[in-house]
Scaffold this active site. Structure first.
Site, PDB file in Angstrom:
ATOM      1  N   GLY A  68      35.044  29.102  36.904  1.00 58.33           N
ATOM      2  CA  GLY A  68      34.485  29.241  35.547  1.00 58.33           C
ATOM      3  C   GLY A  68      33.803  27.956  35.066  1.00 58.33           C
ATOM      4  N   TYR A 114      47.709  38.663  45.395  1.00 58.13           N
ATOM      5  CA  TYR A 114      47.079  38.589  44.071  1.00 58.13           C
ATOM      6  C   TYR A 114      47.931  39.281  43.012  1.00 58.13           C
ATOM      7  CZ  TYR A 114      42.845  37.128  46.568  1.00 58.13           C
ATOM      8  OH  TYR A 114      41.946  36.481  47.367  1.00 58.13           O
ATOM      9  N   GLY A 159      34.836  31.674  44.784  1.00 57.27           N
ATOM     10  CA  GLY A 159      34.895  30.470  43.939  1.00 57.27           C
ATOM     11  C   GLY A 159      33.521  29.923  43.581  1.00 57.27           C
ATOM     12  N   LEU A 162      31.807  30.089  41.001  1.00 53.85           N
ATOM     13  CA  LEU A 162      31.670  29.541  39.640  1.00 53.85           C
ATOM     14  C   LEU A 162      32.649  28.392  39.411  1.00 53.85           C
ATOM     15  CD1 LEU A 162      31.422  32.940  37.725  1.00 53.85           C
ATOM     16  CD2 LEU A 162      29.587  31.544  38.690  1.00 53.85           C
ATOM     17  N   GLY A 163      33.296  27.946  40.489  1.00 50.62           N
ATOM     18  CA  GLY A 163      34.293  26.883  40.344  1.00 50.62           C
ATOM     19  C   GLY A 163      35.394  27.327  39.391  1.00 50.62           C
TER      20      GLY A 163
HETATM   21  N1  LIG Z   1      40.357  33.814  50.374  1.00 50.26           N
HETATM   22  C1  LIG Z   1      40.858  33.099  49.399  1.00 50.26           C
HETATM   23  O1  LIG Z   1      41.678  32.208  49.605  1.00 50.26           O
HETATM   24  C2  LIG Z   1      40.398  33.355  48.000  1.00 50.26           C
HETATM   25  C3  LIG Z   1      40.711  32.416  46.996  1.00 50.26           C
HETATM   26  C4  LIG Z   1      40.265  32.680  45.701  1.00 50.26           C
HETATM   27  C5  LIG Z   1      39.533  33.839  45.432  1.00 50.26           C
HETATM   28  N2  LIG Z   1      39.258  34.736  46.427  1.00 50.26           N
HETATM   29  C6  LIG Z   1      38.493  35.985  46.153  1.00 50.26           C
HETATM   30  O2  LIG Z   1      37.278  35.657  45.516  1.00 50.26           O
HETATM   31  C7  LIG Z   1      37.204  36.282  44.221  1.00 50.26           C
HETATM   32  C8  LIG Z   1      36.487  35.358  43.254  1.00 50.26           C
HETATM   33  O3  LIG Z   1      37.126  34.092  43.242  1.00 50.26           O
HETATM   34  P1  LIG Z   1      37.288  33.209  41.960  1.00 50.26           P
HETATM   35  O4  LIG Z   1      37.912  34.021  40.894  1.00 50.26           O
HETATM   36  O5  LIG Z   1      37.960  31.950  42.367  1.00 50.26           O
HETATM   37  O6  LIG Z   1      35.770  32.944  41.605  1.00 50.26           O
HETATM   38  P2  LIG Z   1      34.900  32.227  40.503  1.00 50.26           P
HETATM   39  O7  LIG Z   1      33.687  33.068  40.486  1.00 50.26           O
HETATM   40  O8  LIG Z   1      34.773  30.781  40.818  1.00 50.26           O
HETATM   41  O9  LIG Z   1      35.695  32.314  39.125  1.00 50.26           O
HETATM   42  C9  LIG Z   1      35.828  33.513  38.425  1.00 50.26           C
HETATM   43  C10 LIG Z   1      36.230  33.187  36.983  1.00 50.26           C
HETATM   44  O10 LIG Z   1      35.114  32.614  36.301  1.00 50.26           O
HETATM   45  C11 LIG Z   1      35.045  33.144  34.971  1.00 50.26           C
HETATM   46  N3  LIG Z   1      33.784  33.927  34.906  1.00 50.26           N
HETATM   47  C12 LIG Z   1      33.347  34.879  35.780  1.00 50.26           C
HETATM   48  N4  LIG Z   1      32.149  35.355  35.425  1.00 50.26           N
HETATM   49  C13 LIG Z   1      31.792  34.708  34.295  1.00 50.26           C
HETATM   50  C14 LIG Z   1      30.669  34.776  33.471  1.00 50.26           C
HETATM   51  N5  LIG Z   1      29.660  35.610  33.738  1.00 50.26           N
HETATM   52  N6  LIG Z   1      30.610  33.967  32.382  1.00 50.26           N
HETATM   53  C15 LIG Z   1      31.626  33.117  32.109  1.00 50.26           C
HETATM   54  N7  LIG Z   1      32.742  33.007  32.871  1.00 50.26           N
HETATM   55  C16 LIG Z   1      32.830  33.795  33.961  1.00 50.26           C
HETATM   56  C17 LIG Z   1      36.281  34.018  34.786  1.00 50.26           C
HETATM   57  O11 LIG Z   1      37.367  33.204  34.339  1.00 50.26           O
HETATM   58  P3  LIG Z   1      37.623  32.855  32.777  1.00 50.26           P
HETATM   59  O12 LIG Z   1      37.038  33.933  31.951  1.00 50.26           O
HETATM   60  O13 LIG Z   1      39.120  32.760  32.688  1.00 50.26           O
HETATM   61  O14 LIG Z   1      36.949  31.515  32.565  1.00 50.26           O
HETATM   62  C18 LIG Z   1      36.593  34.442  36.206  1.00 50.26           C
HETATM   63  O15 LIG Z   1      37.933  34.789  36.415  1.00 50.26           O
HETATM   64  C19 LIG Z   1      38.657  36.606  43.856  1.00 50.26           C
HETATM   65  O16 LIG Z   1      38.769  37.688  42.961  1.00 50.26           O
HETATM   66  C20 LIG Z   1      39.241  36.941  45.210  1.00 50.26           C
HETATM   67  O17 LIG Z   1      38.928  38.289  45.563  1.00 50.26           O
HETATM   68  C21 LIG Z   1      39.661  34.493  47.698  1.00 50.26           C
END
Ligand SMILES: NC(=O)c1ccc[n+]([C@@H]2O[C@H](COP(=O)([O-])OP(=O)(O)OC[C@H]3O[C@@H](n4cnc5c(N)ncnc54)[C@H](OP(=O)(O)O)[C@@H]3O)[C@@H](O)[C@H]2O)c1
Length: 342
Positions: free
Chosen positions: A217, A57, A212, A214-215
């Protein structure tokens, strides 16, 4: 915040995990160090003790920022990291600079411990199945790390269900450390885990860490607004089907008087008792919003209505098990089977 046991272990973890892929700005859509700290502080102030990072990361910056955050109360926190993807600084010509092999495992864990400023990880995952390293090499290597005290529990991420289940059987037969957790993508947009991964985690006594939700976001409805999200965001656009899903999320959010993000998280959280959501946030305001998911539950009707916007598309052999197969196996008494097959 309530607490759970991680898989079939005695490790107590918060029912939400803090994802830190946004800690650092190298990927182009993260938070600077001060904002990362505020996100961390808001999470621990809400009772969270479970932190997720990976060597990859922001090319190591996430682990460095997490290291700064945990320094004052390292032992009160459950810190997870992952290996597989290229080690920060690895020579691009180095064939062993990434992968699941023992060499990358040892080098990755040593460098993660340095960046995190700790001498142990509570949970260490294989990040992505590489389709080349034998499972025995991975599991023996991970078990050696547990015996050395550098790692306390092990997990697996982004791997086929058959691999994770075969791996768990090996750990049991050999008396090696069990896999306590599986981490995989799960959201209303991405329901692939429902066919095999999620049932596998229940059968194999693993916690299911869902990322993921929230897809990235899209499910927060940012792209349903005229003019788009109005600020630079990680997701750049949404497909028509994603807009339909997000519109349903917005509708349910309005009914509940909650935010769309909380609704999207609870759609995942309520699918199975062994799910621990991994929250993603770029700003502390987003994290505080997302923590609000703990304050309510969706009704079964709301969950069903959301699910209808992206119905499951089962693949073979799930498509084979229709009513007629049940009858060919159990005769006329299929109605008595409810519960027996769970
Ligand atoms: N094992 C794996 O392969 C893998 C892969 C991916 C992630 N992960 C882990 O899972 C965690 C979460 O994954 P993800 O970031 O993909 O998840 P996500 O929840 O789908 O997306 C998070 C993104 O959504 C937006 N967001 C979050 N909360 C919000 C809210 N309340 N209102 C509006 N927008 C919001 C932000 O982006 P914007 O503000 O830019 O829109 C944020 O960076 C990561 O930090 C990591 O630790 C693991």
């Amino acid at each position: 915040m309530q607490y759970r046991l991680l898989g079939k272990s005695g490790l107590r973890v918060s029912e939400l995990c803090l994802g830190t892929m946004t800690f650092g700005e190298e990927f182009g859509w993260g938070a600077n160090q001060d904002e990362s700290r505020r996100i961390f502080d808001a999470f621990t102030a809400a009772g969270g003790n479970f932190i997720d990072t990976a060597n990859y990361y922001n090319h190591g910056t996430s682990e460095i920022y997490v290291g700064e955050c945990i320094r004052a109360e390292r032992d009160a926190l459950v810190v997870a990291s992952k290996y597989t993807l290229r080690r920060p600084g690895a020579n691009p010509q180095d064939l062993n600079g990434g992968g699941n092999q023992r060499k990358n495992l040892r080098l990755s864990v040593e460098s993660s411990l340095k960046r995190l400023g700790t001498d142990y990880l509570d949970l260490f995952y294989l990040h992505v199945w590489d389709w080349t390293t034998p499972a025995e090499e991975v599991l023996h290597g991970l078990d050696d790390l547990v015996r050395s005290g550098k790692v306390l529990h092990i997990g697996i991420s982004d791997s086929p269900a058959w691999v994770a289940s075969y791996a768990q059987a090996i750990t049991e037969l050999r008396g090696w450390s069990r896999l306590a957790a599986y981490q995989g993508e799960y959201s209303l947009r991405q329901r692939g885990v429902e066919s095999d991964v999620l049932p596998m985690t229940r059968a194999m006594d693993m916690s299911m860490l869902a990322f993921g939700m929230l897809g990235g976001g899209v499910l927060t409805g940012k792209f349903n607004q005229a003019g788009g999200p109005g600020e630079a965001t990680r997701a750049h656009e949404a497909t028509p089907q994603e807009l339909t899903m997000a519109a349903a999320v917005l509708e349910v959010a309005q009914e509940c008087g909650r935010s769309p993000s909380q609704v999207a998280i609870n759609w995942v959280r309520q699918q199975s008792d062994n799910i621990i959501p991994v929250l993603g946030a770029r700003k502390v305001s987003q994290l505080i919003d997302n923590l609000g998911a703990l304050e309510f539950r969706l009704s079964p009707e709301q969950i069903e209505r959301l699910s209808q916007t992206n119905p499951r598309t089962p693949a073979y052999p799930h498509t084979f098990w229709g009513d007629w197969v049940q009858k060919m196996i159990f005769g006329e008494r299929t109605a008595d089977l409810h519960g027996l097959q769970e």
